[in-house]
Write an enzyme that holds these catalytic residues in place. Sequence first.
Site, PDB file in Angstrom:
ATOM      1  N   GLU A  66       0.824  -1.228   0.000  1.00 52.42           N
ATOM      2  CA  GLU A  66       0.000   0.000   0.000  1.00 52.42           C
ATOM      3  C   GLU A  66       0.850   1.266   0.000  1.00 52.42           C
ATOM      4  OE1 GLU A  66      -3.046  -0.179   3.078  1.00 52.42           O
ATOM      5  OE2 GLU A  66      -4.094  -1.777   2.018  1.00 52.42           O
ATOM      6  N   GLU A  83      -5.544  -8.276  -0.353  1.00 45.80           N
ATOM      7  CA  GLU A  83      -6.219  -7.948   0.908  1.00 45.80           C
ATOM      8  C   GLU A  83      -7.676  -7.660   0.581  1.00 45.80           C
ATOM      9  OE1 GLU A  83      -4.625  -5.115   3.769  1.00 45.80           O
ATOM     10  OE2 GLU A  83      -2.583  -5.616   3.151  1.00 45.80           O
TER      11      GLU A  83
HETATM   12  O1  AHR Z   1      -5.197  -5.729   7.177  1.00 49.25           O
HETATM   13  C1  AHR Z   1      -5.055  -4.560   7.937  1.00 49.25           C
HETATM   14  C2  AHR Z   1      -4.328  -3.463   7.191  1.00 49.25           C
HETATM   15  O2  AHR Z   1      -5.120  -3.018   6.138  1.00 49.25           O
HETATM   16  C3  AHR Z   1      -3.025  -3.830   6.525  1.00 49.25           C
HETATM   17  O3  AHR Z   1      -1.944  -3.773   7.372  1.00 49.25           O
HETATM   18  C4  AHR Z   1      -2.899  -2.792   5.454  1.00 49.25           C
HETATM   19  O4  AHR Z   1      -2.175  -3.243   4.346  1.00 49.25           O
HETATM   20  C5  AHR Z   1      -4.331  -2.426   5.122  1.00 49.25           C
HETATM   21  O5  AHR Z   1      -4.536  -1.067   5.112  1.00 49.25           O
END
Ligand code: AHR
Length: 511
Positions: free
Chosen positions: A173, A292
């Site tokens: 990210e 994610e």
């Molecule tokens: O999964 C929680 C967080 O969400 C992670 O660390 C990050 O990559 C995202 O913003």
Amino acid sequence: MGAATVRLDPAFTVGPVRPRTFGSFVEHMGRCVYTGIYEPDHPGADELGFRTDVAQLVRELGVTVVRYPGGNFVSNYRWEDGVGPKADRPTQLDLAWRSVETNQVGTDDFVDWARGVGVEPMMAVNLGTRGLQEAIDLLLYCNAETGTAWPDRRAKNGHTEPHDIRVWCLGNEMDGPWQMGHKTAEEYARVAEETARAMRRIDEGLELVACGSSNRGMPTFGTWERVVLERCFDLVDHISAHAYYEPVDGDVDSFLASSEDMHRFIESVVATADHVATVKGSDKRIMVSFDEWNVWFQERFHGESSLEIREAPELIEDVYDVTDAVVVGSLLITLLQHTDRVSMACQAQLVNVIAPIATRPGGGAWRQTIFHPFALTAAYARGTVLRPAVHCDQVQTKAFGPVDQVVVTATHDPETGDLAVFVVNRSRTESAELTLDVAAAVGGHPTAYALVEHLQVHDDDTSASNTEAQPDRVTPRPGDAAVVGTDSTTLTATLPPTSWHCIRLTEGTVQ
Ligand code: AHR
């Protein structure tokens, strides 16, 4: 009562079911690692300190690949702190989650755990506070044959054989201002390009994932992907996408239609990647790593700065209900619907932190509601993803306008003749009468189908959830699907409001 007519034909396909669609994510965050997968003092811990009750649930969940060690954590992680004798490992302050990191679990330990539960490890490198040199060092430590310093150190730490990790994320990210070492698209593209080039010099066959956008609402969405891929196109295989969903301002109708956002997200990233390919005159297709995704009640999280510094704190341990399970099931349907361009996906995270598995330190481990659609989809999606023709009613949503009441995907395994149909009714108020027409001819022969099982996740109380005391309050229960008609090619089922379904059939030739 709504109606949904679905026609399936094994000849109309999207692409193969990819095992890596059923990935997950272990971050050094909250209690995902410590008192999640790892708790050496737990009565059920193995000789390495990992909880065997959790490992058993991970196997049952059907997870195939697990991304590690972050997430935001990786962007300030010194991987060297986590290898070697545990007594010598330093305790550090993790600034991503303002937590005390004891480093009792690190790279070798994670790989041992992953191999033990039978999942593929997927590694991320720190391109936030660190960069090219540390990424090379970590890759050499993990994957090189012994004979030089880093792999020799691995051997000294008990792992003579290389870990042979194939998938590597180039940071996490990096488009987000919350990220340690956040970069502009141009800055990140340059670092990712150089890191990828060096990593490929060590191993040309690695699969590299460039950071895409942290969500579809980022102000840089689209531009970020274009700029990154213009530089890294020849050097990477995948671009990441991340998305978390919740009922914003209590808008459950839009929340139930979250898969609409995921669908639009994937289509936009694919369009951008293919635009870059066009400009470059290339036939290469960059794949989407949706590494994610989940339901996360972010409205309840007040940001990293609000956190008190603690070791393994209880952090975003959302308790999921029936509606959340239905949304998770629909997101999995969307991922399968895009199997031609989504190469892998990781539900975030695996244990305790916005997770399908919950634990109590020293106590039990149990399945959250969202465990069930994941486990059943991972267990039964096999062979080829089909492209069904769907006609159904629509529901109105504030966020996406009118959307189909029913979302559906199906897989067909030509080896066994098994058909698995995954369906969600995303109306909160209306049932849907499903008519599934499977009257297609396979290889020219008319085919009859027999129902194997119809399981559904539904409850009249959509706020029902599982706890340690009541771990099976919400669990898959039989639905009412039946094969009807003389030629056994039509199936009917009632889909109650807010419900997820897995309908399994098997084929036989009509006499
Ligand atoms: O999964 C929680 C967080 O969400 C992670 O660390 C990050 O990559 C995202 O913003």
